[in-house]
Motif scaffolding. Structure first.
Motif, mmCIF file in Angstrom:
data_model
loop_
_atom_site.group_PDB
_atom_site.id
_atom_site.type_symbol
_atom_site.label_atom_id
_atom_site.label_comp_id
_atom_site.label_asym_id
_atom_site.label_seq_id
_atom_site.Cartn_x
_atom_site.Cartn_y
_atom_site.Cartn_z
ATOM 1 N N GLN A 25 44.885 91.115 32.301
ATOM 2 C CA GLN A 25 45.520 90.872 33.594
ATOM 3 C C GLN A 25 45.778 92.190 34.322
ATOM 4 N N LYS A 26 46.255 93.183 33.585
ATOM 5 C CA LYS A 26 46.540 94.487 34.190
ATOM 6 C C LYS A 26 45.244 95.169 34.635
ATOM 7 N N GLN A 27 44.184 95.061 33.842
ATOM 8 C CA GLN A 27 42.900 95.664 34.212
ATOM 9 C C GLN A 27 42.394 95.092 35.535
ATOM 10 N N ILE A 28 42.439 93.786 35.647
ATOM 11 C CA ILE A 28 41.976 93.134 36.876
ATOM 12 C C ILE A 28 42.860 93.525 38.046
ATOM 13 N N TYR A 29 44.157 93.455 37.835
ATOM 14 C CA TYR A 29 45.108 93.767 38.904
ATOM 15 C C TYR A 29 44.942 95.210 39.388
ATOM 16 N N ASP A 30 44.835 96.146 38.457
ATOM 17 C CA ASP A 30 44.779 97.563 38.829
ATOM 18 C C ASP A 30 43.516 97.900 39.604
ATOM 19 N N LEU A 31 42.352 97.404 39.163
ATOM 20 C CA LEU A 31 41.113 97.729 39.868
ATOM 21 C C LEU A 31 41.070 97.039 41.222
ATOM 22 N N SER A 88 43.544 96.370 43.040
ATOM 23 C CA SER A 88 44.516 97.037 43.912
ATOM 24 C C SER A 88 44.042 98.400 44.380
ATOM 25 N N SER A 89 43.176 99.044 43.581
ATOM 26 C CA SER A 89 42.847 100.446 43.847
ATOM 27 C C SER A 89 41.502 100.673 44.527
ATOM 28 N N PRO A 116 38.843 99.476 47.353
ATOM 29 C CA PRO A 116 38.674 98.587 48.511
ATOM 30 C C PRO A 116 37.373 97.808 48.505
ATOM 31 N N LYS A 117 36.449 98.145 47.615
ATOM 32 C CA LYS A 117 35.223 97.365 47.545
ATOM 33 C C LYS A 117 35.367 96.127 46.660
ATOM 34 N N VAL A 118 36.520 95.972 46.007
ATOM 35 C CA VAL A 118 36.798 94.726 45.295
ATOM 36 C C VAL A 118 37.287 93.711 46.315
ATOM 37 N N VAL A 119 36.517 92.641 46.501
ATOM 38 C CA VAL A 119 36.827 91.678 47.562
ATOM 39 C C VAL A 119 37.241 90.312 47.027
ATOM 40 N N ALA A 120 37.272 90.138 45.705
ATOM 41 C CA ALA A 120 37.631 88.828 45.147
ATOM 42 C C ALA A 120 37.973 88.961 43.673
ATOM 43 N N ILE A 121 38.554 87.896 43.133
ATOM 44 C CA ILE A 121 38.793 87.754 41.701
ATOM 45 C C ILE A 121 37.767 86.754 41.176
ATOM 46 N N GLY A 122 37.022 87.150 40.121
ATOM 47 C CA GLY A 122 36.061 86.210 39.573
ATOM 48 C C GLY A 122 34.817 86.897 39.012
ATOM 49 N N GLU A 123 33.930 86.144 38.353
ATOM 50 C CA GLU A 123 34.028 84.724 38.477
ATOM 51 C C GLU A 123 34.910 84.168 37.384
ATOM 52 N N LYS A 141 46.654 88.418 47.267
ATOM 53 C CA LYS A 141 46.081 87.754 48.452
ATOM 54 C C LYS A 141 44.566 87.974 48.531
ATOM 55 N N LYS A 142 43.924 87.811 47.386
ATOM 56 C CA LYS A 142 42.475 87.917 47.297
ATOM 57 C C LYS A 142 41.880 86.521 47.069
ATOM 58 N N PRO A 143 40.681 86.280 47.600
ATOM 59 C CA PRO A 143 40.010 85.011 47.297
ATOM 60 C C PRO A 143 39.489 84.998 45.874
ATOM 61 N N VAL A 144 39.180 83.808 45.390
ATOM 62 C CA VAL A 144 38.643 83.648 44.041
ATOM 63 C C VAL A 144 37.231 83.076 44.110
ATOM 64 N N ILE A 145 36.426 83.455 43.122
ATOM 65 C CA ILE A 145 35.077 82.906 42.961
ATOM 66 C C ILE A 145 35.111 82.025 41.724
ATOM 67 N N ILE A 146 34.911 80.719 41.928
ATOM 68 C CA ILE A 146 35.129 79.752 40.851
ATOM 69 C C ILE A 146 33.818 79.181 40.320
ATOM 70 N N HIS A 147 33.695 79.265 38.997
ATOM 71 C CA HIS A 147 32.622 78.632 38.228
ATOM 72 C C HIS A 147 33.187 77.323 37.688
ATOM 73 N N CYS A 148 32.500 76.215 37.962
ATOM 74 C CA CYS A 148 32.990 74.915 37.500
ATOM 75 C C CYS A 148 31.810 74.082 37.038
ATOM 76 N N ARG A 149 31.755 73.812 35.742
ATOM 77 C CA ARG A 149 30.666 72.994 35.199
ATOM 78 C C ARG A 149 31.227 71.920 34.285
ATOM 79 N N ASP A 150 30.914 70.682 34.604
ATOM 80 C CA ASP A 150 31.408 69.514 33.864
ATOM 81 C C ASP A 150 32.926 69.517 33.759
#
Length: 274
Positions: A76-82, A84-85, A87-94, A123-132
């Motif tokens: 969680q911290k790895q995702i949050y820190d990158l 946050s730091s 600007p080319k990170v535009v979403a959380i995912g997949e 306040k970032k969008p998410v990219i969702i993988h959904c199968r079955d």
């Protein structure tokens, strides 16, 4: 015609030998921006380096449901820190749920909700993988929306029925169509493609997987998103240029991407990193 491929994996080994040529082909095909998705934190540094190598490449950070067992107390911290730091990170995912290939449903759900929380905070969008897993996904998202507020995002490489498509449209999501929509037996996906509102439609390759007709069976690459645009245009009875303009504007809106050339496409501006 300017296009945005909203889901790529060009960090995979199959691109190592000729990635510069792949990049030239996507530019020649009119692809002006790409969003690189992520499978697990071990990919973060490599994808970040690719975003420096290709200025038009932006990226997401997250953990794929089939890698849910790799979630640790540090993830969680790895995702949050990158996120946050850089600007080319535009979403959380997949991120998301995949009940087709794995049985660890509870673990997948916990990891999915943890990433929704990060997206909510940043306040970032998410990219969702959904199968079955569409019904369970809808329930988790409805509960999260009710308890914590909504999150923006996209159902990527969408393969659902029109009914399922409407579930996620009702939650405010974009729907992204991949090369699968061009397959002869993809009747439900093609029907879904016809009903997606103009302002919620995105296109992608999900390369190197799922190359569209007429490239089916070959390694997929971002230049082939043009074939997705042309097929979807035919399904919806509009020109390929109209689909390109619509999906480019929508991608810019969802991911806050800059636009480089077409003045008619209005987007939120994100300052480019050098």
């Amino acid at each position: 015609m300017q296009l945005i491929d909203t889901h790529v994996h060009i960090n995979f080994d199959v691109f190592e030998a000729d990635l510069d040529a792949v990049g030239q082909r996507w530019r020649d095909a009119g692809v002006i921006s790409l969003v690189h998705s992520c499978v697990h934190p071990g990919e973060f540094s490599g994808i970040q380096a690719l975003s420096r190598r290709f200025p038009e490449l932006f990226f997401a950070v997250g953990l794929h449901p089939l890698d849910a067992e790799k979630w640790t107390t540090d993830s969680q911290k790895q995702i949050y820190d990158l996120c946050s730091s850089d600007p080319k990170v535009v979403a959380i995912g997949e991120m998301g749920l995949d009940f087709y290939k794995a049985q660890n449903q509870q673990q997948q759900e916990e990891v999915f909700l943890s990433q929704l929380e990060i997206a909510q905070k940043l306040k970032k969008p998410v990219i969702i993988h959904c199968r079955d897993a569409a019904a369970r996904m809808q329930k988790l998202m409805q509960d999260f929306w009710a308890n914590s507020g909504s999150v923006a995002g996209v159902m990527h490489c969408w393969g659902g029925t029109p009914e399922e498509t409407q579930w996620f449209l009702d939650l405010g999501f974009y729907i992204s169509l991949s090369g699968v929509v061009t397959f002869k037996n993809a009747i439900a996906i093609q029907e879904s493609a016809k009903m997606i509102p103009q302002d919620r439609l995105l296109i992608e390759t999900d390369c190197p997987f799922l190359a569209p007709v007429p490239k089916r069976g070959k390694r997929n690459e971002p230049a082939y998103v043009r074939h997705v645009a042309e097929f979807v245009a035919d399904l919806r009875g509009v020109s390929p240029e109209a689909i390109a303009n619509t999906t480019t504007q929508n991608a810019c809106q969802l991911f806050s991407l800059p636009i480089t050339a077409n003045k008619s496409v209005k987007c939120n501006l994100l300052q480019q990193t050098k």
